[in-house]
Design a protein around this motif. Structure first.
Motif, PDB file in Angstrom:
ATOM      1  N   GLY A 198       0.751  -1.250  -0.053  1.00  0.00           N
ATOM      2  CA  GLY A 198      -0.020  -0.061  -0.039  1.00  0.00           C
ATOM      3  C   GLY A 198       0.877   1.170  -0.120  1.00  0.00           C
ATOM      4  O   GLY A 198       0.512   2.275  -0.659  1.00  0.00           O
ATOM      5  N   LEU A 199       1.759   1.106   0.842  1.00  0.00           N
ATOM      6  CA  LEU A 199       2.907   2.460   0.832  1.00  0.00           C
ATOM      7  C   LEU A 199       3.520   2.579  -0.531  1.00  0.00           C
ATOM      8  O   LEU A 199       3.795   3.842  -0.862  1.00  0.00           O
ATOM      9  CB  LEU A 199       3.735   2.174   2.249  1.00  0.00           C
ATOM     10  N   LEU A 200       4.068   1.433  -1.268  1.00  0.00           N
ATOM     11  CA  LEU A 200       4.692   1.516  -2.469  1.00  0.00           C
ATOM     12  C   LEU A 200       3.942   2.106  -3.360  1.00  0.00           C
ATOM     13  O   LEU A 200       4.129   3.135  -4.204  1.00  0.00           O
ATOM     14  CB  LEU A 200       5.085   0.234  -2.923  1.00  0.00           C
ATOM     15  N   SER A 201       2.342   1.847  -3.337  1.00  0.00           N
ATOM     16  CA  SER A 201       1.471   2.300  -4.521  1.00  0.00           C
ATOM     17  C   SER A 201       1.272   3.705  -4.085  1.00  0.00           C
ATOM     18  O   SER A 201       1.357   4.568  -5.163  1.00  0.00           O
ATOM     19  CB  SER A 201      -0.028   1.681  -4.439  1.00  0.00           C
ATOM     20  N   THR A 202       1.239   4.345  -2.993  1.00  0.00           N
ATOM     21  CA  THR A 202       1.068   5.835  -2.659  1.00  0.00           C
ATOM     22  C   THR A 202       2.315   6.602  -3.087  1.00  0.00           C
ATOM     23  O   THR A 202       2.043   7.627  -3.502  1.00  0.00           O
ATOM     24  CB  THR A 202       0.615   5.748  -1.127  1.00  0.00           C
ATOM     25  N   LEU A 203       3.346   6.037  -2.555  1.00  0.00           N
ATOM     26  CA  LEU A 203       4.608   6.618  -2.890  1.00  0.00           C
ATOM     27  C   LEU A 203       4.758   6.846  -4.400  1.00  0.00           C
ATOM     28  O   LEU A 203       5.066   7.858  -4.821  1.00  0.00           O
ATOM     29  CB  LEU A 203       5.869   5.972  -2.283  1.00  0.00           C
ATOM     30  N   LEU A 220       9.320   1.941  -8.462  1.00  0.00           N
ATOM     31  CA  LEU A 220       8.646   0.777  -9.263  1.00  0.00           C
ATOM     32  C   LEU A 220       9.521  -0.453  -9.237  1.00  0.00           C
ATOM     33  O   LEU A 220       8.988  -1.469  -9.230  1.00  0.00           O
ATOM     34  CB  LEU A 220       8.660   1.275 -10.854  1.00  0.00           C
ATOM     35  N   ALA A 221      10.793  -0.265  -9.297  1.00  0.00           N
ATOM     36  CA  ALA A 221      11.708  -1.298  -8.935  1.00  0.00           C
ATOM     37  C   ALA A 221      11.457  -2.369  -7.575  1.00  0.00           C
ATOM     38  O   ALA A 221      11.590  -3.319  -7.418  1.00  0.00           O
ATOM     39  CB  ALA A 221      13.278  -0.780  -8.766  1.00  0.00           C
ATOM     40  N   ALA A 222      11.417  -1.230  -6.558  1.00  0.00           N
ATOM     41  CA  ALA A 222      10.904  -1.877  -5.360  1.00  0.00           C
ATOM     42  C   ALA A 222       9.355  -2.685  -4.993  1.00  0.00           C
ATOM     43  O   ALA A 222       9.549  -3.463  -4.738  1.00  0.00           O
ATOM     44  CB  ALA A 222      10.770  -0.916  -4.216  1.00  0.00           C
TER      45      ALA A 222
END
Length: 501
Positions: A198-203, A220-222
């Motif tokens: 969820g955090l990766l999508s928001t970031l 995106l790589a993460a």
């Protein structure tokens, strides 16, 4: 532990003494005689046993009273005792009960009730990692954002709840529209939990919204590393991020950084029109016009597009209409039956003033797939061939109420755009702008019909329409005077993609 051991030893000793006492009494004939003050008191064996039992009971009672006294003294001095543990368990039980009620009320939407139960749980429990979170959530539900913010800030002091505190503050900043602060908080949270989906999508959304393409590629790589995205989706997004970065560099006239990025984006998505156009600009800047033409032709063969034709024309801006028409032959031979190819062919013929060829190129497109552009081309052809003004006005009237044809449309919010961009200017969504055809609404048709009198000059002239000739979309009054100029404007607008800028 030591006290329990002592009690066990004492109990064993008493049992042993009692056993020896019973054996001794049984060995005495006639019982036991007790001499006190010169007088003897004889006891039968049964009486001796009764006395011993009573003595043991009294001793145990005294022992328990002594334990109770010691426990009371320890309780009063603050030491942990069975009594203190009893009260602690009771307090903890009531605290967890209040916490459970707070969670249930919060889930049901009763923010104020949940906040009251959460505060009660906080008083009863020594579990701030639980009560702060529930209190913050209840405060948000109740609309007390200041209280929620204070609770999230308090979570930052505890390593167990630091991520939750940062995440909560980030969501609050997003709700207030403070995207820059939210982005900084998201980056801090990412440093703590780099695999949180969820955090990766928001970031990623925040970075693309603020055009931080480099940071978005790292995020995106993460996401790929955390298996949060399918590989094909990740490759597509990586190509669009690379393209956006290249376009930004080109705007700043920094072709050194844009070159490799643009070519890589086109390699990853050869059917993407903006990627092909950007790659062609890079080739043109590097002095390779043939490579630029090959790049555009490759994408045109996949799917013809007016932006490709415009970019193809811009490669040689000062050529004559005849030379341009000859240079466009490879494009015209690919997908000759495609509506886009037919309209391009007609526009090239109009630019060369070969109006019969333009009509042949259009074929029956104006009737089988009428769009504003196709009908405007037919109006330009009619005007070029010297048709009556009424005929030209008829085509223009049809063009106003015809579908617009494919446009750059955001698939998320359905907003139309004049050109492609990596993010939608309306909803800030990333990679949602596609070449789509929107259905024409009744409102747009009525607006077009309302504009007909203005366009045909009825409102601007003194002539009145004939009584037996209605002024609708099919028939327009002959008294209009500015239709010829409108036809010329339509011709110029439709051919500007293939004429020098």
């Amino acid at each position: 532990m030591l006290w329990s051991l002592l009690k066990i030893i004492l109990f064993v000793a008493l049992v042993t003494a009692a056993a020896f006492g019973v054996i001794y009494v049984m060995d005495q004939d006639g019982g036991l005689t007790l001499a006190v003050g010169g007088r003897e008191y004889p006891f039968e064996p049964v009486e001796v046993l009764i006395v011993l039992i009573i003595a043991m009971i009294v001793f145990l009672i005294l022992l328990k009273l002594a334990g109770l006294l010691i426990a009371t003294l320890r309780f009063l001095t603050g030491d942990e005792t069975a009594l203190s543990r009893f009260f602690d368990r009771n307090r903890e039980r009531r605290g967890f009960h209040a916490l459970a009620e707070a969670m249930m009320l919060n889930a049901s939407g009763d923010g104020k009730g949940a906040l009251a139960r959460a505060k009660k749980a906080d008083r009863l429990l020594d579990r701030p990692e639980l009560t702060r979170l529930v209190t913050a959530q209840a405060a948000e539900e109740a609309g007390d954002h200041h209280q929620a913010e204070e609770q999230y800030k308090a979570m930052l002091t505890d390593g167990r709840t630091r991520f939750v505190g940062i995440h909560g503050l980030m969501r609050q900043r997003l709700a207030k529209g403070e995207t820059e602060t939210a982005l900084k908080l998201a980056e801090k949270a990412f440093a703590i939990r780099p695999r949180h989906e969820g955090l990766l999508s928001t970031l990623f959304s925040l970075q693309t919204e603020q055009a931080e393409w480099g940071g978005a590629r790292r995020t995106l790589a993460a996401q790929v590393k955390a298996s949060a995205l399918p590989r094909d989706v990740a490759n597509r997004r990586d190509a669009m991020l690379t393209l956006a970065s290249a376009q930004e560099s080109i705007v700043q006239h920094d072709f050194s950084n844009a070159g490799d990025a643009a070519l890589e984006a086109h390699r990853l998505t050869p059917s993407h029109v903006p990627a092909a156009i950007t790659a062609a600009r890079v080739h043109q800047h590097r002095g390779s016009p043939r490579a630029a033409q090959r790049t555009l032709l490759k994408t045109w063969k996949i799917a013809p597009h007016p932006d490709i034709a415009a970019a193809f024309a811009a490669l040689v801006p000062d050529e004559s209409p005849a030379d341009r028409r000859k240079r466009f032959e490879p494009l015209l031979k690919a997908h000759p039956e495609n509506p886009e190819t037919k309209m391009l062919h007609a526009e090239l013929a109009i630019a060369q003033e070969d109006f019969p060829a333009a009509r042949r190129a259009m074929g029956d497109l104006a009737t089988t797939a009428p769009t504003t552009r196709a009908l405007a081309i037919m109006a330009a052809v009619e005007r070029g061939e010297g048709s009556e003004d009424k005929v030209v006005r008829g085509w223009l009237a049809k063009a106003l109420s015809a579908p617009q044809g494919p446009q750059w449309v955001c698939s998320n919010c359905r907003t139309t755009h004049a050109e492609w961009s990596a993010t939608c200017s309306n909803c800030d969504a990333f990679d949602t702008i596609d070449w789509l055809e929107l259905p024409q609404t009744a409102a747009s048709r009525s607006d077009s019909a309302a504009m007909l009198p203005v366009i045909t000059g009825i409102l601007g002239s003194d002539a009145e329409p004939e009584a037996d000739e209605p002024t609708d979309m099919g028939e327009i009054d002959d008294a209009a005077t500015d239709e010829i100029d409108l036809a010329a404007a339509a011709e110029n607008r439709e051919t500007e993609q293939v004429k020098p800028a």
